[in-house]
Design a protein around this motif. Structure first.
Motif, PDB file in Angstrom:
ATOM      1  N   ASN A  19       1.090  -1.346  -0.079  1.00  0.00           N
ATOM      2  CA  ASN A  19      -0.045   0.343   0.435  1.00  0.00           C
ATOM      3  C   ASN A  19       0.525   1.606  -0.320  1.00  0.00           C
ATOM      4  OD1 ASN A  19      -2.751  -1.564  -0.158  1.00  0.00           O
ATOM      5  ND2 ASN A  19      -2.784  -1.729   1.919  1.00  0.00           N
ATOM      6  N   THR A  20       1.853   1.523   0.706  1.00  0.00           N
ATOM      7  CA  THR A  20       3.160   2.454   0.597  1.00  0.00           C
ATOM      8  C   THR A  20       3.191   2.987  -0.623  1.00  0.00           C
ATOM      9  OG1 THR A  20       3.266   2.373   3.096  1.00  0.00           O
ATOM     10  CG2 THR A  20       4.529   3.626   1.854  1.00  0.00           C
ATOM     11  N   GLN A  22       1.926   1.306  -3.445  1.00  0.00           N
ATOM     12  CA  GLN A  22       0.927   1.627  -4.296  1.00  0.00           C
ATOM     13  C   GLN A  22       0.903   3.107  -4.225  1.00  0.00           C
ATOM     14  OE1 GLN A  22      -2.791  -0.155  -3.575  1.00  0.00           O
ATOM     15  NE2 GLN A  22      -3.180  -0.050  -5.466  1.00  0.00           N
ATOM     16  N   THR A  23       0.957   3.827  -3.065  1.00  0.00           N
ATOM     17  CA  THR A  23       0.526   5.340  -2.557  1.00  0.00           C
ATOM     18  C   THR A  23       2.086   7.108  -3.639  1.00  0.00           C
ATOM     19  OG1 THR A  23      -0.706   5.011  -0.497  1.00  0.00           O
ATOM     20  CG2 THR A  23       0.283   6.773  -0.892  1.00  0.00           C
ATOM     21  N   LYS A  24       2.701   5.460  -3.260  1.00  0.00           N
ATOM     22  CA  LYS A  24       3.871   6.465  -3.498  1.00  0.00           C
ATOM     23  C   LYS A  24       3.579   7.152  -5.572  1.00  0.00           C
ATOM     24  CE  LYS A  24       7.190   6.061  -0.384  1.00  0.00           C
ATOM     25  NZ  LYS A  24       7.433   7.941   0.176  1.00  0.00           N
ATOM     26  N   PHE A  26       0.771   6.275  -7.019  1.00  0.00           N
ATOM     27  CA  PHE A  26      -0.307   7.296  -7.108  1.00  0.00           C
ATOM     28  C   PHE A  26      -0.315   8.590  -7.115  1.00  0.00           C
ATOM     29  CE2 PHE A  26      -3.608   3.412  -5.834  1.00  0.00           C
ATOM     30  CZ  PHE A  26      -3.684   3.275  -7.484  1.00  0.00           C
ATOM     31  N   HIS A  27       0.834   8.757  -6.211  1.00  0.00           N
ATOM     32  CA  HIS A  27       0.888  10.520  -6.355  1.00  0.00           C
ATOM     33  C   HIS A  27       1.342  10.935  -7.416  1.00  0.00           C
ATOM     34  CE1 HIS A  27       0.435  11.244  -1.884  1.00  0.00           C
ATOM     35  NE2 HIS A  27       0.066   9.949  -1.821  1.00  0.00           N
ATOM     36  N   GLU A  30      -0.967  11.116  -9.799  1.00  0.00           N
ATOM     37  CA  GLU A  30      -1.486  12.261 -10.089  1.00  0.00           C
ATOM     38  C   GLU A  30      -0.938  13.576 -10.512  1.00  0.00           C
ATOM     39  OE1 GLU A  30      -2.983  12.598  -6.165  1.00  0.00           O
ATOM     40  OE2 GLU A  30      -4.420  10.821  -6.651  1.00  0.00           O
ATOM     41  N   CYS A  46       8.752  12.530  -6.868  1.00  0.00           N
ATOM     42  CA  CYS A  46       8.039  11.880  -6.311  1.00  0.00           C
ATOM     43  C   CYS A  46       9.169  10.583  -7.024  1.00  0.00           C
ATOM     44  CB  CYS A  46       6.650  12.461  -7.201  1.00  0.00           C
ATOM     45  SG  CYS A  46       5.672  12.266  -6.744  1.00  0.00           S
ATOM     46  N   ASP A  92       1.798   4.984  11.573  1.00  0.00           N
ATOM     47  CA  ASP A  92       2.993   6.181  10.969  1.00  0.00           C
ATOM     48  C   ASP A  92       3.500   6.597  11.527  1.00  0.00           C
ATOM     49  OD1 ASP A  92       2.264   5.554   8.331  1.00  0.00           O
ATOM     50  OD2 ASP A  92      -0.033   6.500   8.968  1.00  0.00           O
TER      51      ASP A  92
END
Length: 179
Positions: A19-20, A22-24, A26-27, A30, A46, A92
């Motif tokens: 998930n970490t 994947q989030t990076k 996605f950022h 974006e 990024c 976190d």
């Protein structure tokens, strides 16, 4: 480098680590598709952040910590949790406090304690609630003091852990004669 030297190009991650990453990603996406000021600089940041994260993850998997470092980290994590039961205790926050990855903390708890961080924190909070209730604190004050958001969540967790409701437990404890 591992791909070139050893032919290793697949690394397995748990859900948190995935998930970490994947989030990076996605950022990064974006930012690529945005029209924000400083887009090129942000895209570069990024990409660098993603590559650094991936390289650190692989490095940490390949370079085990010493037993002494692990022992010190485990003691510090457990002490930290017990000292901050009244506060928000998220993965976190622990990552920021101890400068280790979520993956490392999550695996440490699973491998050494036998439960997830969340389960451990909840167990410690329930023990703390039980102790202050034993010392005549109202149940309604105790669960709020130790980080439970609402009574229903506290009630379910307490009943699951101890096999009775908080009120039943309190009545049982109060009826035990002292010697």
């Amino acid at each position: 480098q591992l791909v070139q030297t050893k032919g290793e190009y697949i690394f397995h991650h748990d859900r948190i680590a995935f998930n970490t990453i994947q989030t990076k990603v996605f950022h990064l996406l974006e930012e690529i598709y945005s029209n924000h000021f400083g887009k090129a600089a942000k895209v570069s940041l990024c990409v660098s952040d993603l590559l650094l994260h991936l390289n650190r993850t692989v490095y940490n998997e390949r370079h085990e910590r010493s037993v002494q470092e692990e022992q010190q980290l485990s003691e510090r994590l457990i002490d930290y949790i017990e000292e901050h039961l009244e506060e928000e205790l998220s993965l976190d926050r622990m990552v920021a406090e101890f400068f280790v990855s979520k993956y490392h903390i999550a695996h440490f708890f699973k491998d050494h304690i036998g439960m997830s961080v969340h389960q451990y924190v909840q167990k410690k909070r329930l023990e703390a609630c039980r102790e202050v209730i034993r010392n005549n604190m109202k149940i309604s004050e105790a669960y709020l003091l130790f980080g439970f958001k609402d009574y229903s969540g506290f009630y379910k967790a307490f009943r699951k852990e101890y096999g009775m409701s908080p009120k039943e437990w309190q009545e049982t404890v109060m009826n035990i004669p002292e010697f």
